[in-house]
Design a protein around this motif. Structure first.
Motif, PDB file in Angstrom:
ATOM      1  N   VAL A 162       0.851  -1.185   0.000  1.00 13.47           N
ATOM      2  CA  VAL A 162       0.000   0.000   0.000  1.00 13.47           C
ATOM      3  C   VAL A 162       0.895   1.246   0.000  1.00 13.47           C
ATOM      4  N   ALA A 208      -1.341   6.676   1.696  1.00 15.15           N
ATOM      5  CA  ALA A 208      -2.675   6.195   2.057  1.00 15.15           C
ATOM      6  C   ALA A 208      -2.727   5.789   3.521  1.00 15.15           C
ATOM      7  N   LEU A 221      -6.448   3.912   4.776  1.00 12.78           N
ATOM      8  CA  LEU A 221      -6.347   2.464   4.998  1.00 12.78           C
ATOM      9  C   LEU A 221      -5.586   2.235   6.290  1.00 12.78           C
ATOM     10  N   GLY A 270      -5.873  -4.110   1.175  1.00 12.77           N
ATOM     11  CA  GLY A 270      -5.522  -3.043   0.252  1.00 12.77           C
ATOM     12  C   GLY A 270      -5.863  -3.348  -1.184  1.00 12.77           C
ATOM     13  N   ARG A 282      -9.596  -2.619  -1.676  1.00 16.60           N
ATOM     14  CA  ARG A 282      -9.812  -1.169  -1.714  1.00 16.60           C
ATOM     15  C   ARG A 282      -9.363  -0.576  -3.034  1.00 16.60           C
ATOM     16  N   ALA A 283      -8.411  -1.212  -3.695  1.00 19.67           N
ATOM     17  CA  ALA A 283      -7.895  -0.690  -4.961  1.00 19.67           C
ATOM     18  C   ALA A 283      -8.960  -0.634  -6.046  1.00 19.67           C
ATOM     19  N   ALA A 288      -4.062   2.542  -2.835  1.00 19.71           N
ATOM     20  CA  ALA A 288      -4.188   1.311  -2.060  1.00 19.71           C
ATOM     21  C   ALA A 288      -3.154   0.314  -2.573  1.00 19.71           C
ATOM     22  N   ASN A 289      -3.456  -0.967  -2.529  1.00 22.45           N
ATOM     23  CA  ASN A 289      -2.486  -1.958  -3.016  1.00 22.45           C
ATOM     24  C   ASN A 289      -2.695  -2.197  -4.506  1.00 22.45           C
ATOM     25  N   ASN A 323      -1.694   1.038  -6.354  1.00 22.27           N
ATOM     26  CA  ASN A 323      -0.381   1.599  -6.011  1.00 22.27           C
ATOM     27  C   ASN A 323       0.497   1.763  -7.239  1.00 22.27           C
TER      28      ASN A 323
END
Length: 804
Positions: A618, A622, A628, A634, A637-638, A682-683, A687
């Motif tokens: 992440v 963020a 987060l 993560g 959430r992406a 996020a991830n 990211n």
């Protein structure tokens, strides 16, 4: 009164061992091949056991014919079949000793530290009868079933003794299929998976007795001056100096009034680069190791020649950096493919344009790590884990060819141009090399299925992402098969040869190696031997290899030596730092322990890579913003809208503190693209957003870029931040103050991660001499009186101060 200290020197050589090893298949090695290209590192072993070490992990030579001197502290044996040296400490011996040996007629020193570990008792009450109970943690690489606990008296209390080094350890108990933190330990931390790990701090009882050495200013007198911080034990201190890999004559070493002086005049006519390592020990217990490079009898005063300690690495993903040639754009069309997981147009041409525009030079970066360049699949593939999303190979890690570049990135000639232009701008290039796996569309998989491991395990389960349980065989997905190098020497030869081909064909300066711990040691020894014999036989090149291994310090360090890699990512320190800086209650005292631990494990002038985040983590912004937490998913959430963005100006200040930390602690700083201006996300794949430049940045991002560029360029300007010593001067939960120094200058670094300002009454060590501290970032000066001063440290602030 001056007191001359004699270096510990063992008696002359005796014919104890005669070791012979066959040479390599290269005829281009010069006679200089009998000298190691690298420093022989300090080897730490445990008492009461025999430790085996591969000779090539100690030092490289075209061939070996070793003869060790007798040493009363270590018995040296040799396993001819496996080319191993066997080290067995004498009973009741601990501390440092120096093994002298010959390779043919050249003399060398192998420093060996015998260190006792500390017994730690784990226990847990278990209600279930006949349960299988284990303890796991970062001390055993989170292996679920390797450290069993037992209930010998059937009272329901399971126990296990584990011997550990100094450090902070996270752990859990495994009871059947359950994983729980220690209910009797109140100290626990978020583990990033929606749960907690227990935390234990292990301390050595003799830590305070260890002597330390620190640089004093060079006085232009062909003499290296060092402060000896040894409390009341200075009369019992032993000083040892190694010149490259041999002892430096004792008559040129003096100690008086807690100061060590090393006369460099014998080196005044030697223009070659010489490395001195100075070690202080008390009752055989060693402190830090001071490393200094000299030319013509003087410490180096500039950044020439380039050492990898001088690197500032910039990590970028080709597809997401800049679209410099829209004619090669070719996103994949698939009805279930999210745009975030598709190609977005970045290419070699875009990177080259930014090099030519001076972006990296202004930023202060001198090394690029570029993502894999290999040709990838033209299809989208469905990921095996739920929710089974579709992805493309935009990231480069799904190779379908061993010698073709991805057409969407550009041609091989365009890659070569990128490297040439980077070199013209004083920038080195590291290529991300994938040795662990390919895509199933790779012709290797169809033509050499026996080169790869098995997907289906005997119990019917899939060997997918079993990172620790099946470390050397696990697949990343059903369409990403991993090589089985242990059972296929042909695969090992082919892939190591391929790495050599990329080095020679493109003239890159080294590799970032993906998934290092999932590839056996034999592979890395073979590759490094080929690099040293085929690519760099005259040692005119400075080839660098950095690996990626998630795990404990012991596992990560096992790949870093002269026979394998130069470096790995310092994940232990990274995870500690990330947790401490992103959690309001994170304590900087734990970061102090983590830094000390890294110095102890990897060496006091180490090359380990320090990061804030990466393409697999992440984005740090963020987490700092609070969009987060470490326990949230993560990746999920992406893919949710609205996308994460930075709303709080304080988040930028928090990241600046982290950049200050990154640019001033020992090790090599690695910047993930976009972090320089505060890119969030996020991830994976959030990211990996498209990079932005110039007017694409908002005003706060432009200011962030300026702040962080200043910090990067400070590291470039001041050698103490790259090659200097390290001492922590003050740490509480929110504030940390430490110093870096070398013969050229001494700096003090401070930061406050808390939301409240405060004053710190700082007492400097007696050997730090100066009248004032001048800020290198602000118009601010602190007066020093009797080595005391008061530092006003605002909330969310940082500074770098020069002692004058």
């Amino acid at each position: 009164m001056k007191k001359k200290i004699n270096i510990l020197i063992t008696v002359g050589f005796s014919t104890l061992l005669l070791l012979g090893v066959s040479g390599l298949r290269s005829s281009s090695i010069s006679s200089e091949s009998f000298k190691p290209a690298e420093l022989i590192e300090f080897r730490t072993i445990e008492p009461g056991t025999t430790t085996s070490v591969y000779i090539e992990d100690i030092f490289f030579a075209k061939s070996y014919k070793l003869k060790f001197s007798q040493n009363v502290n270590i018995n040296v044996g040799y396993n001819l079949k496996d080319n191993l040296i066997l080290l067995t400490p004498a009973d009741n011996f601990s501390g440092i000793t120096y093994l002298e040996f010959l390779n043919y007629k050249e003399r060398y020193i192998l420093p060996v530290i015998v260190k006792e570990k500390i017994k730690v008792e784990f226990q847990i009450a278990v209600d279930e009868k006949d349960a299988d109970v284990f303890v796991m943690g970062n001390f055993n690489n989170w292996s679920r079933n390797s450290t069993a606990m037992s209930d010998d008296d059937n009272d329901g209390i399971y126990t296990r003794s584990v011997y550990l080094d100094d450090g902070i350890y996270e752990y859990q108990f495994v009871i059947g299929k359950r994983e729980i933190y220690d209910p009797e330990n109140p100290v626990k931390v978020d583990n990033g998976f929606g749960y907690y790990n227990s935390l234990i701090h292990v301390k050595s009882p003799n830590k305070e007795q260890i002597p330390q050495l620190y640089f004093l200013p060079y006085q232009n007198d062909h003499c290296l001056h060092l402060a000896l911080d040894a409390s009341k034990h200075s009369e019992n201190i032993r000083i040892t100096v190694l010149k490259d890999n041999v002892f430096y004559p004792s008559e040129y070493i003096e100690i008086s009034d807690n100061e060590v002086a090393v006369d460099l005049s014998p080196l005044s006519d030697d223009p070659t680069l010489i490395t001195l390592r100075i070690i202080a020990s008390y009752e055989n217990i060693t402190g830090n190791v001071i490393t200094v490079r000299t030319q013509n009898g003087e410490p180096l005063k500039s950044d020439k020649p380039f050492l990898w300690q001088d690197a500032v690495i910039y990590s970028l993903m080709i597809d997401r950096f800049k679209n410099g040639n829209s004619t090669n754009d070719d996103p994949i069309n698939h009805p279930d493919l999210d745009w975030r997981a598709n190609f977005q147009g970045g290419d070699f041409a875009g990177i080259t344009q930014q090099i030519e525009a001076g972006y990296f030079n202004r930023l202060g970066v001198n090394t690029l790590w570029i993502s894999p360049v290999n040709k990838t699949t033209d299809k989208a593939y469905r990921e095996w884990p739920e929710p089974h999303r579709y992805y493309t190979g935009y990231h480069g890690y799904w190779s379908v060819s061993e010698n073709e570049t991805e057409p969407r990135f550009g041609t091989l000639n365009e890659l070569k141009k990128l490297v040439d232009v980077a070199h013209d701008h004083g920038i080195k290039v590291l290529l991300d090399f994938i040795s662990n796996h390919t895509h199933i569309e790779h012709h290797f998989f169809s033509e050499h299925r026996d080169w790869y491991g098995t997907l289906d395990l005997p119990d019917g389960s899939k060997n997918i992402r079993r990172w620790d349980e099946y470390r050397l065989t696990t697949w990343f997905d059903t369409f990403i098969p991993s090589f089985d190098f242990i059972n296929s020497s042909e695969a090992l030869e082919a892939i190591t040869d391929n790495a050599v081909w990329w080095l020679q064909e493109t003239s890159v300066d080294g590799f970032r190696h993906d998934a290092t711990k999932h590839v056996p040691y034999e592979f890395w020894r073979s590759l490094t031997k080929k690099i040293k014999t085929k690519v760099n036989p005259d040692r005119s090149l400075n080839v660098f290899q950095i690996g990626e291994s998630f795990g404990g310090h012991d596992l990560i360090k096992s790949y870093v030596n002269n026979g394998m890699l130069d470096s790995q990512f310092n994940f232990g320190q990274f995870f500690t730092a990330r947790r401490i800086f992103t959690e309001p209650n994170g304590r900087l005292s734990e970061l102090k322990v983590a830094i000390d631990k890294a110095l102890e494990v990897y060496g006091y002038n180490h090359l380990m890579g320090n990061i804030l985040d990466s393409h697999d983590q992440v984005r740090i912004m963020a987490l700092l913003e609070g969009d987060l937490t470490l326990s949230e998913n993560g990746v999920e959430r992406a893919f949710r809208e609205p996308a994460i963005q930075v709303d709080d100006i304080t988040t930028y200040k928090k990241e600046q503190i982290l950049f200050c930390y990154l640019m001033t602690v020992p090790g090599i700083p690695i910047i993930y693209y976009g972090d320089e201006f505060g890119m969030t996300g996020a991830n994976d794949p959030d990211n990996r957003r498209m990079m932005r430049f110039g007017d694409q940045l908002n005003q706060l991002e432009k200011e962030q870029l300026e702040h962080n560029s200043k910090l990067i360029n400070l590291r470039k300007k001041y050698s103490a931040l790259r090659r200097g010593d390290y001492i922590n001067l003050y740490t509480n939960d929110k504030v940390m103050i430490y110093s870096r120094g070398d013969p050229n200058q001494r700096l003090i670094i401070l930061f406050n991660k808390g939301s409240q300002s405060g004053n710190v009454h700082l007492s400097l060590p007696p050997w730090i001499d100066g009248d004032s501290l001048q800020s290198l970032l602000k118009d601010k000066n602190y007066r020093i009186e009797d080595r005391k001063l008061v530092l006003q440290i605002p909330e969310y602030s940082y500074d770098v101060l020069l002692i004058e």
